[in-house]
Design a protein around this motif. Structure first.
Motif, PDB file in Angstrom:
ATOM      1  N   MET A   1       0.841  -1.184   0.000  1.00 33.04           N
ATOM      2  CA  MET A   1       0.000   0.000   0.000  1.00 33.04           C
ATOM      3  C   MET A   1       0.881   1.241   0.000  1.00 33.04           C
ATOM      4  O   MET A   1       1.778   1.376   0.815  1.00 33.04           O
ATOM      5  N   THR A 266      -6.182  -1.622   4.741  1.00 33.18           N
ATOM      6  CA  THR A 266      -4.941  -1.854   5.467  1.00 33.18           C
ATOM      7  C   THR A 266      -5.160  -1.817   6.977  1.00 33.18           C
ATOM      8  O   THR A 266      -6.229  -1.445   7.444  1.00 33.18           O
ATOM      9  N   GLU A 280       1.957  -5.284   6.577  1.00 33.05           N
ATOM     10  CA  GLU A 280       1.916  -4.375   5.429  1.00 33.05           C
ATOM     11  C   GLU A 280       3.221  -4.415   4.645  1.00 33.05           C
ATOM     12  O   GLU A 280       3.229  -4.360   3.413  1.00 33.05           O
ATOM     13  N   ARG A 283       3.159  -7.175   2.430  1.00 28.89           N
ATOM     14  CA  ARG A 283       2.001  -7.127   1.517  1.00 28.89           C
ATOM     15  C   ARG A 283       1.124  -8.384   1.703  1.00 28.89           C
ATOM     16  O   ARG A 283       0.642  -8.992   0.740  1.00 28.89           O
ATOM     17  N   SER A 286      -2.840  -7.851   0.727  1.00 28.50           N
ATOM     18  CA  SER A 286      -3.018  -7.550  -0.696  1.00 28.50           C
ATOM     19  C   SER A 286      -2.625  -8.746  -1.563  1.00 28.50           C
ATOM     20  O   SER A 286      -3.217  -8.965  -2.633  1.00 28.50           O
TER      21      SER A 286
END
Length: 312
Positions: A1, A266, A280, A283, A286
């Motif tokens: 992100m 997120t 995060e 990832r 995602s």
């Protein structure tokens, strides 16, 4: 992100000047927020050398995008049923009873020489609870629909409502806030209580680290939504809660604000929030979204977006 600018955060998250009052934004505030979004889009277009002019729809400048005046939030809140309330009451009282029983049994069997093992195991249990909160939160935010039988209105509905009216959770009582999470703790704590009664004291001592892990994991799973509620509460919190937030032992308010930037993609872990940053960087969410969309054709947060569009 990719990191978001202040303009994007302003345009894509609920106003927090009066977070617990949760008033509908005024037309002027709406225009300012929409203008910020339009300016960001136009700047991006200019940077790529394309010609693009983003205008502000008249409806968007007057309809509340968040808060109790939002049509979607009102419709979702109306789906809270007496049957759901009864389930929550049963789960809360049953889970509290099991918490007390297990705590008494743990205190009874605790030995000084097991303190270090107990502490490390308990810490691992808390981390597990944080990951579990993120996994459930991500799945409920990203997939499924309120129209699904049984789970839609009973378990996915609160997630959709929360994105449209984030501080509605601060207006929920203890039962409505914690009913579902306490339900998750019942079978685990029930098994743990049974374990104490069927095992010998020697076996209990040998597995005391595992017991501490399971107990603390269950407690933090059960308390996740209460911790989440505190992260949206801006006054009237006990000092000990504020201390835990400031030390990031439980989810801090500023940390959780990152999740509430649309499209809510997120920072899903809401028990302590410790795992949000590393996940995060990897990832993690995602990547799973890409794989699921690739093989199923399902769009992440499709139902969430549908409810967000119900402005008037």
């Amino acid at each position: 992100m990719t990191s978001k600018s202040d303009k994007e955060i302003l345009a894509n998250s609920m106003y927090e000047d009066d977070p617990n009052g949760n008033s509908a934004p005024t037309a002027l505030d709406q225009e300012e927020g929409q203008a910020a979004a339009a300016a960001a889009a136009n700047e991006a277009a200019a940077a790529t050398g394309t010609t693009r002019t983003t205008t502000i729809p008249a409806a968007a400048a007057t309809a509340p995008r968040w808060g109790p005046q939002n049509k979607g939030a009102q419709e979702l809140a109306s789906l809270y049923s007496p049957g759901k309330r009864a389930q929550e009451i049963i789960c809360v009282y049953t889970c509290i009873g099991l918490m007390i029983i297990n705590l008494a049994l743990i205190v009874k069997h605790l030995r000084l020489e097991r303190i270090s093992v107990t502490f490390i195991s308990a810490l691992c249990g808390i981390i597990t609870a944080d990951f579990a909160s993120g996994l459930v939160h991500w799945a409920a935010d990203t997939w499924g629909s309120v129209d699904l039988p049984i789970i839609g209105k009973n378990f996915l509905r609160p997630f959709r409502e929360h994105h449209l009216d984030p501080t509605s959770i601060t207006r929920h009582d203890f039962i409505e806030t914690n009913g579902d999470n306490f339900m998750v703790g019942i079978p685990i704590l029930g098994y743990l209580a049974h374990y104490f009664y069927v095992k010998s004291p020697c076996e209990i001592q040998q597995n005391f680290g595992w017991i501490a892990y399971v107990f603390l994991c269950s407690i933090f799973v059960a308390m996740t939504n209460q911790i989440h509620k505190w992260s949206h509460t801006y006054w009237g919190l006990p000092r000990w809660v504020l201390l835990l937030q400031s030390c990031h032992i439980i989810l801090p308010r500023k940390h959780h604000r990152i999740h509430h930037v649309a499209p809510h993609e997120t920072y899903f872990c809401i028990t302590t929030g410790w795992l949000n940053w590393p996940l995060e960087q990897l990832r993690f969410w995602s990547t799973f979204e890409f794989i699921i969309e690739r093989f199923t054709g399902l769009k992440p947060r499709d139902d969430d977006l549908k409810w967000a569009k119900k402005l008037t």
